[in-house]
Design a protein around this motif. Structure first.
Motif, PDB file in Angstrom:
ATOM      1  N   ILE A  38       3.921   2.999  11.110  1.00  0.00           N
ATOM      2  CA  ILE A  38       3.802   4.448  11.301  1.00  0.00           C
ATOM      3  C   ILE A  38       2.435   4.860  11.824  1.00  0.00           C
ATOM      4  N   LEU A  39       1.374   4.268  11.271  1.00  0.00           N
ATOM      5  CA  LEU A  39       0.020   4.649  11.672  1.00  0.00           C
ATOM      6  C   LEU A  39      -0.587   3.706  12.707  1.00  0.00           C
ATOM      7  N   ARG A  40       0.134   2.631  13.026  1.00  0.00           N
ATOM      8  CA  ARG A  40      -0.191   1.755  14.152  1.00  0.00           C
ATOM      9  C   ARG A  40      -1.471   0.935  13.987  1.00  0.00           C
ATOM     10  N   PHE A  41      -1.797   0.534  12.771  1.00  0.00           N
ATOM     11  CA  PHE A  41      -2.923  -0.394  12.606  1.00  0.00           C
ATOM     12  C   PHE A  41      -2.730  -1.226  11.351  1.00  0.00           C
ATOM     13  N   SER A  42      -3.426  -2.350  11.302  1.00  0.00           N
ATOM     14  CA  SER A  42      -3.372  -3.249  10.147  1.00  0.00           C
ATOM     15  C   SER A  42      -4.455  -2.834   9.157  1.00  0.00           C
ATOM     16  N   ASN A  43      -4.033  -2.434   7.971  1.00  0.00           N
ATOM     17  CA  ASN A  43      -4.953  -1.882   6.977  1.00  0.00           C
ATOM     18  C   ASN A  43      -5.544  -2.986   6.101  1.00  0.00           C
ATOM     19  N   PHE A  44      -6.758  -3.404   6.420  1.00  0.00           N
ATOM     20  CA  PHE A  44      -7.404  -4.469   5.658  1.00  0.00           C
ATOM     21  C   PHE A  44      -7.894  -3.987   4.292  1.00  0.00           C
ATOM     22  N   ALA A  45      -7.859  -2.691   4.056  1.00  0.00           N
ATOM     23  CA  ALA A  45      -8.295  -2.161   2.756  1.00  0.00           C
ATOM     24  C   ALA A  45      -7.156  -2.124   1.745  1.00  0.00           C
ATOM     25  N   HIS A  46      -5.993  -2.657   2.116  1.00  0.00           N
ATOM     26  CA  HIS A  46      -4.827  -2.519   1.244  1.00  0.00           C
ATOM     27  C   HIS A  46      -5.005  -3.253  -0.088  1.00  0.00           C
ATOM     28  N   GLY A  47      -5.574  -4.447  -0.062  1.00  0.00           N
ATOM     29  CA  GLY A  47      -5.794  -5.197  -1.292  1.00  0.00           C
ATOM     30  C   GLY A  47      -6.679  -4.446  -2.261  1.00  0.00           C
ATOM     31  N   ASP A  48      -7.707  -3.804  -1.729  1.00  0.00           N
ATOM     32  CA  ASP A  48      -8.623  -3.071  -2.603  1.00  0.00           C
ATOM     33  C   ASP A  48      -8.068  -1.701  -2.981  1.00  0.00           C
ATOM     34  N   THR A  49      -7.103  -1.188  -2.194  1.00  0.00           N
ATOM     35  CA  THR A  49      -6.361  -0.007  -2.640  1.00  0.00           C
ATOM     36  C   THR A  49      -5.545  -0.367  -3.882  1.00  0.00           C
ATOM     37  N   MET A  50      -4.943  -1.558  -3.858  1.00  0.00           N
ATOM     38  CA  MET A  50      -4.225  -2.064  -5.038  1.00  0.00           C
ATOM     39  C   MET A  50      -5.166  -2.155  -6.230  1.00  0.00           C
ATOM     40  N   ALA A  51      -6.370  -2.675  -5.988  1.00  0.00           N
ATOM     41  CA  ALA A  51      -7.340  -2.842  -7.077  1.00  0.00           C
ATOM     42  C   ALA A  51      -7.730  -1.490  -7.672  1.00  0.00           C
ATOM     43  N   TRP A  52      -7.954  -0.486  -6.815  1.00  0.00           N
ATOM     44  CA  TRP A  52      -8.359   0.840  -7.294  1.00  0.00           C
ATOM     45  C   TRP A  52      -7.231   1.493  -8.104  1.00  0.00           C
ATOM     46  N   GLY A  53      -6.019   1.458  -7.574  1.00  0.00           N
ATOM     47  CA  GLY A  53      -4.891   2.043  -8.291  1.00  0.00           C
ATOM     48  C   GLY A  53      -4.650   1.355  -9.626  1.00  0.00           C
ATOM     49  N   THR A  54      -4.767   0.021  -9.618  1.00  0.00           N
ATOM     50  CA  THR A  54      -4.588  -0.733 -10.865  1.00  0.00           C
ATOM     51  C   THR A  54      -5.691  -0.410 -11.853  1.00  0.00           C
ATOM     52  N   MET A  55      -6.919  -0.261 -11.360  1.00  0.00           N
ATOM     53  CA  MET A  55      -8.040   0.084 -12.234  1.00  0.00           C
ATOM     54  C   MET A  55      -7.790   1.431 -12.924  1.00  0.00           C
ATOM     55  N   CYS A  56      -7.300   2.414 -12.155  1.00  0.00           N
ATOM     56  CA  CYS A  56      -6.991   3.724 -12.751  1.00  0.00           C
ATOM     57  C   CYS A  56      -5.919   3.575 -13.831  1.00  0.00           C
ATOM     58  N   ALA A  57      -4.916   2.728 -13.555  1.00  0.00           N
ATOM     59  CA  ALA A  57      -3.859   2.494 -14.539  1.00  0.00           C
ATOM     60  C   ALA A  57      -4.399   1.772 -15.775  1.00  0.00           C
ATOM     61  N   SER A 199       7.856   6.534  13.829  1.00  0.00           N
ATOM     62  CA  SER A 199       7.559   5.119  14.044  1.00  0.00           C
ATOM     63  C   SER A 199       8.187   4.604  15.335  1.00  0.00           C
ATOM     64  N   ASP A 200       9.433   5.030  15.624  1.00  0.00           N
ATOM     65  CA  ASP A 200      10.139   4.550  16.810  1.00  0.00           C
ATOM     66  C   ASP A 200       9.523   5.086  18.100  1.00  0.00           C
ATOM     67  N   ASN A 201       9.242   6.398  18.135  1.00  0.00           N
ATOM     68  CA  ASN A 201       8.711   7.010  19.357  1.00  0.00           C
ATOM     69  C   ASN A 201       7.901   8.234  18.966  1.00  0.00           C
ATOM     70  N   GLU A 202       6.599   8.076  18.914  1.00  0.00           N
ATOM     71  CA  GLU A 202       5.722   9.141  18.440  1.00  0.00           C
ATOM     72  C   GLU A 202       5.817  10.385  19.316  1.00  0.00           C
ATOM     73  N   ASP A 203       5.789  10.222  20.645  1.00  0.00           N
ATOM     74  CA  ASP A 203       5.817  11.376  21.558  1.00  0.00           C
ATOM     75  C   ASP A 203       7.119  12.156  21.430  1.00  0.00           C
ATOM     76  N   LEU A 204       8.244  11.436  21.381  1.00  0.00           N
ATOM     77  CA  LEU A 204       9.539  12.101  21.253  1.00  0.00           C
ATOM     78  C   LEU A 204       9.655  12.812  19.912  1.00  0.00           C
ATOM     79  N   ALA A 205       9.098  12.197  18.873  1.00  0.00           N
ATOM     80  CA  ALA A 205       9.128  12.813  17.540  1.00  0.00           C
ATOM     81  C   ALA A 205       8.341  14.124  17.533  1.00  0.00           C
ATOM     82  N   LEU A 206       7.197  14.132  18.212  1.00  0.00           N
ATOM     83  CA  LEU A 206       6.385  15.350  18.270  1.00  0.00           C
ATOM     84  C   LEU A 206       7.111  16.442  19.043  1.00  0.00           C
ATOM     85  N   LEU A 207       7.802  16.068  20.119  1.00  0.00           N
ATOM     86  CA  LEU A 207       8.573  17.039  20.900  1.00  0.00           C
ATOM     87  C   LEU A 207       9.740  17.597  20.094  1.00  0.00           C
TER      88      LEU A 207
END
Length: 336
Positions: A38-57, A199-207
């Protein structure tokens, strides 16, 4: 009888742990897949997002335990998962508003966003360790085993015992419920269909009148939920240590790419491929083979291909092989 003992030994040390670990990786890989699709990039912060959410829990779990709140045989952390999701959601939405939105407005190339996410990864990691510390934190309570090896032996009369931890069974059940709800949301709700169209077609979705900021916000909220649930389940099954979640990034990305990055079904399949590969290759097969081979041919060594210290190397090798020979993964990527 030897066959049954061999199967029980295999189930105890390979099948059950790999099913639980695969469920955790699948949930983590789903988060990576949604961001990529959907956002068109590989999120390398995902593992540490897991760590932060787990820490809050974890912090919320400690608070509940101190107040005397309990779920009996189940971990109290289940009650704290919504707090963890909320904490992760605040963090990722704030990051999107402050950082990613600027690069989206500039229509930055995906590689720029990848580099930015790596910087955010280090910030998240530092924040988590600053708040809760770098050491192992235990937050599991309730019954440790659904069935213990001793009870299994007494029930079956077999020489081998099968121990199923409560957290392992819980991981599989919660993962099934979470994945079912995610697929229902993506396929049945108006917002989910908007996300798929975007995700399929961003321009068409916006239209078509789809609000891109709403899609981005909902995507981050789902990713925060998936990351927290995966992180809490992993922490209950193993233990919580911030740096461990940084290391989990490799098998999670390997799972997403093996399945076909951008494809939710592929992420789930990839999670189990990676989990069974890691557990199977680092398992000592001596006991299993001893039940099948004649005594004269019984192995003397452990028959272990790799030490458990190198289990993440298995993910790396599989990742390289897939990128070289089938870069689209088991399922063709980018389709939700």
């Amino acid at each position: 009888m030897d066959f049954l003992n061999a199967f029980v030994a295999l189930a105890n040390f390979v099948i059950v742990p790999a099913l639980a670990y695969g469920s955790q990786l699948a949930l983590g890989a789903l988060g990576v897949t949604l961001i990529y699709a959907i956002l068109r990039f590989s999120n390398f912060a995902h593992g540490d997002t897991m760590a932060w959410g787990t820490m809050c829990a974890v912090l919320a779990t400690w608070g509940l335990q101190a107040a005397g709140v309990s779920l009996g045989p189940l971990p109290t952390a289940l009650l704290a998962i919504p707090v963890g999701i909320a904490g992760a959601a605040v963090l990722v939405l704030a990051t999107d508003r402050v950082v990613y939105r600027f690069y989206r407005a500039q229509k930055a190339k995906p590689v720029i966003l990848v580099i930015v996410s790596m910087g955010i990864m280090f910030v998240y990691n530092g924040l988590t360790r600053f708040v809760i510390g770098p050491d192992d934190q235990n937050f599991a309570d309730g019954e440790r085993f659904l069935i213990s090896a001793r009870d299994f032996k007494a029930m079956t009369g077999l020489d081998e015992g099968l121990a199923i931890k409560t957290t392992q069974a819980l991981t599989v059940v919660v993962a099934l419920i979470t994945v079912s709800l995610l697929f229902w949301f993506l396929n049945r709700t108006r917002t989910g269909k908007s996300m798929r169209a975007y995700s399929d077609n961003e321009d068409l979705a916006l239209l078509s009148g789809i609000n891109p900021e709403r899609v981005v916000t909902v995507t981050w909220l789902i990713v925060a939920a998936l990351a927290t649930i995966a992180g809490v389940l992993y922490g209950l099954d193993k233990s919580f240590k911030p740096f461990t979640y940084f290391q989990l990034l490799l098998p999670i990305f390997a799972a997403a790419i093996v399945g076909g990055i951008g494809n939710p079904l592929g992420a789930i399949a990839g999670g189990f491929v990676i989990a069974f590969s890691e557990v199977g290759i680092t398992y000592a097969w001596k006991k299993f083979l001893t039940y099948f081979l004649p005594e004269s041919m019984a192995p003397d060594g452990l028959v272990q291909l790799l030490s458990t210290d190198y289990k993440f190397a298995v993910s790396f090798v599989i990742l390289v092989i897939v990128l070289l020979f089938r870069p689209t993964g088991l399922f063709k990527g980018q389709t939700i």
